[in-house]
Write an enzyme that holds these catalytic residues in place. Sequence first.
Site, short mmCIF file in Angstrom:
data_model
loop_
_atom_site.label_atom_id
_atom_site.label_comp_id
_atom_site.label_asym_id
_atom_site.label_seq_id
_atom_site.Cartn_x
_atom_site.Cartn_y
_atom_site.Cartn_z
N GLU A 12 0.92 -1.15 -0.14
CA GLU A 12 -0.01 0.13 0.19
C GLU A 12 0.78 1.30 0.07
O GLU A 12 0.49 2.21 -0.87
CB GLU A 12 -0.78 -0.06 1.28
CG GLU A 12 -2.31 -0.74 1.17
CD GLU A 12 -2.78 -0.62 -0.24
OE1 GLU A 12 -3.15 0.54 -0.27
OE2 GLU A 12 -3.44 -1.58 -0.80
N CYS A 47 -13.43 3.54 -14.41
CA CYS A 47 -13.78 5.05 -13.84
C CYS A 47 -12.35 5.95 -13.85
O CYS A 47 -12.17 6.38 -12.95
CB CYS A 47 -14.52 5.05 -12.61
SG CYS A 47 -15.23 6.19 -12.43
N CYS A 49 -17.98 4.00 -19.04
CA CYS A 49 -19.44 3.93 -18.24
C CYS A 49 -20.16 2.84 -19.10
O CYS A 49 -20.79 1.93 -18.55
CB CYS A 49 -20.22 5.06 -18.31
SG CYS A 49 -19.39 6.57 -17.80
N CYS A 58 -19.20 -0.23 -17.64
CA CYS A 58 -18.95 -0.27 -15.83
C CYS A 58 -20.30 -1.10 -15.33
O CYS A 58 -21.59 -0.75 -15.60
CB CYS A 58 -18.99 1.17 -15.43
SG CYS A 58 -18.80 1.59 -13.72
N CYS A 88 -25.15 4.71 -11.18
CA CYS A 88 -24.31 6.04 -11.05
C CYS A 88 -25.10 7.18 -11.67
O CYS A 88 -25.50 7.14 -12.85
CB CYS A 88 -23.03 5.78 -11.88
SG CYS A 88 -21.81 7.10 -12.00
#
Length: 345
Positions: free
Chosen positions: A27, A186, A193, A196, A202
């Site tokens: 991370e 995204c 889109c 997606c 959304c």
Amino acid sequence: MQWQATHGRNHLPWQQTRDPYRVWLSEIMLQQTQVSTVLGYYQRFLDAFPDVVSLAAASQDEVLALWSGLGYYSRARNLHRCAQAVVQEWGGAFPRTAEELATLPGIGRSTAGAIASFCFSERVPILDANVRRVLTRVLAFEADLAQARNERLLWEHAQQLCPTANLTEAMPRYTQGMMDLGASICVPRNPGCLVCPLQPACRAGRAGNPENYPVKTRKLKRSSASWWLLLGVDAKGQVWLRKRPGAGIWAGLYSPPVFESYAELQRFAHAHWSAADGAWRELPPFLHVLTHKDLHLHPVLVPVDKASGAIVSEAEDACWASAGIWDGLGLPAPVRKLLDSEFRR
Ligand code: SF4
């Protein structure tokens, strides 16, 4: 979560474990750095420091040397401090909640959320840049994230949207899914889109204006600086490097001495090396771009006759380095490139 299982990333090395040391390491490395770059560094780090105890016991120089080239060196210094805190304050085991994790050096709220959800299935969200983009678009969140109260509100939404059942499996899957969506579909410009999985839910996707989100008014102020790098080189082709101060740009890394003007560089070289101006060579200047600053670097090569009084070579935290030596030192990426191209024999 279904989309993540079939279309997301599931084979990265740090996804094959719930060991908080490995997840934390990945991370931190992934902040501001692409997966493809992190892969090699991650493995080299684990080979050198297989657990938090060995990392805590290492010197800062060893850690910075392995980090060399990844940039954003405060991450490496915090990584080291964090490992020491885990050993000294937590008996060598990472705390298991996001709240406690966020008290450690270099672990912000989002990174704490990632570790806690991946390793301990805690029901906590993450809100890194990718996830922030997905969420603000899905919710058509128009409030300005430059204001702390709006940022807090988005965190609350993110918390509410976390899975509520089967958390052991669901939390890691959900967290990874949000990351993957932001990284692959995204995306900032021309989001996908049409393919997606969140499209039906959304708001920005339906309104056809996803690129309006997230809203954040404050822009980073960029500045620029010119630095002259004094490349003192002895007859054997060794370059004089010294450790930079513990704060500021390139903190704690080794570099040729840096000056804000050619005149300052000249004064230093004359004072310490009795170097005759005639043999000096100005190398082509180049630009190095940092997050907030453009650094215009002007290397000046100065042959040094050590016999004529190269007294600074005795300074603490400094050395005459050949390639075999600087390979093992923490160097800023542009300095390493410069040394490799000019002096590697
Ligand atoms: S539908 Fe478009 S804007 Fe909405 S989350 Fe998916 S890619 Fe992003």
